[in-house]
Scaffold this motif. Structure first.
Motif, short mmCIF file in Angstrom:
data_model
loop_
_atom_site.label_atom_id
_atom_site.label_comp_id
_atom_site.label_asym_id
_atom_site.label_seq_id
_atom_site.Cartn_x
_atom_site.Cartn_y
_atom_site.Cartn_z
N ILE A 60 -4.67 5.32 5.58
CA ILE A 60 -5.66 5.46 4.49
C ILE A 60 -6.27 6.86 4.34
N ILE A 64 -7.16 -1.94 -3.53
CA ILE A 64 -6.60 -1.70 -2.20
C ILE A 64 -7.17 -0.96 -1.35
N GLY A 65 -6.96 0.64 -2.03
CA GLY A 65 -7.04 1.80 -1.13
C GLY A 65 -8.50 1.75 -0.78
N HIS A 106 0.84 -1.94 5.30
CA HIS A 106 -0.44 -1.97 5.48
C HIS A 106 -1.43 -3.25 4.88
N VAL A 107 -0.88 -4.03 4.11
CA VAL A 107 -1.47 -5.11 3.71
C VAL A 107 -0.86 -6.32 3.91
N TRP A 133 1.92 0.15 -0.79
CA TRP A 133 0.86 -0.06 0.30
C TRP A 133 1.83 -0.43 1.65
N LYS A 134 2.98 -0.62 1.39
CA LYS A 134 4.06 -0.78 2.54
C LYS A 134 3.54 -1.99 3.31
N LEU A 159 -9.15 -0.71 2.06
CA LEU A 159 -8.88 -0.26 3.40
C LEU A 159 -9.52 1.01 3.87
N THR A 175 -3.07 1.77 9.98
CA THR A 175 -3.42 1.76 8.83
C THR A 175 -4.66 2.71 8.51
N LEU A 210 3.62 -3.24 -5.76
CA LEU A 210 2.68 -3.03 -4.33
C LEU A 210 3.10 -2.85 -3.03
N LYS A 211 4.22 -3.17 -2.83
CA LYS A 211 5.05 -2.86 -1.39
C LYS A 211 5.31 -1.54 -1.34
#
Length: 84
Positions: free
Chosen positions: A60, A2-3, A27-28, A24-25, A6, A56, A20-21
């Motif tokens: 990142i 994911i990172g 941002h996805v 990544w809050k 992004l 986002t 995950l939340k």
């Protein structure tokens, strides 16, 4: 993964999986687990846009290895100074 996506400027769509939340809050884009129709629809919408928000991008950038290494070096220097 994911990172990395992004960091490359790609939007991320994922199923709403535990854990995950917290990282990544918002941002996805999270899709209810198993909702393949909505997942496919969201992929098509994102392919049309293919950009990520400024918010986002700023998030990142904080995860860049150089930034992280610099912060850790600062912490180590502070600990060393405190011990002297």
């Amino acid at each position: 993964v994911i990172g990395e996506a992004l960091a490359a400027g790609l939007p991320v769509i994922t199923y709403d999986l535990s854990g995950l939340k917290s990282v990544w809050k918002d941002h996805v884009r999270y899709i209810k687990k198993g909702n393949t129709q909505l997942f496919a629809k969201e992929i098509i919408q994102q392919l049309k846009k293919s950009t990520i928000s400024k918010k986002t991008k700023q998030f990142i950038e904080k995860l860049d290895w150089t930034v992280i290494a610099d912060k850790e070096l600062e912490i180590l220097k502070q600990v060393q100074d405190e011990q002297l």
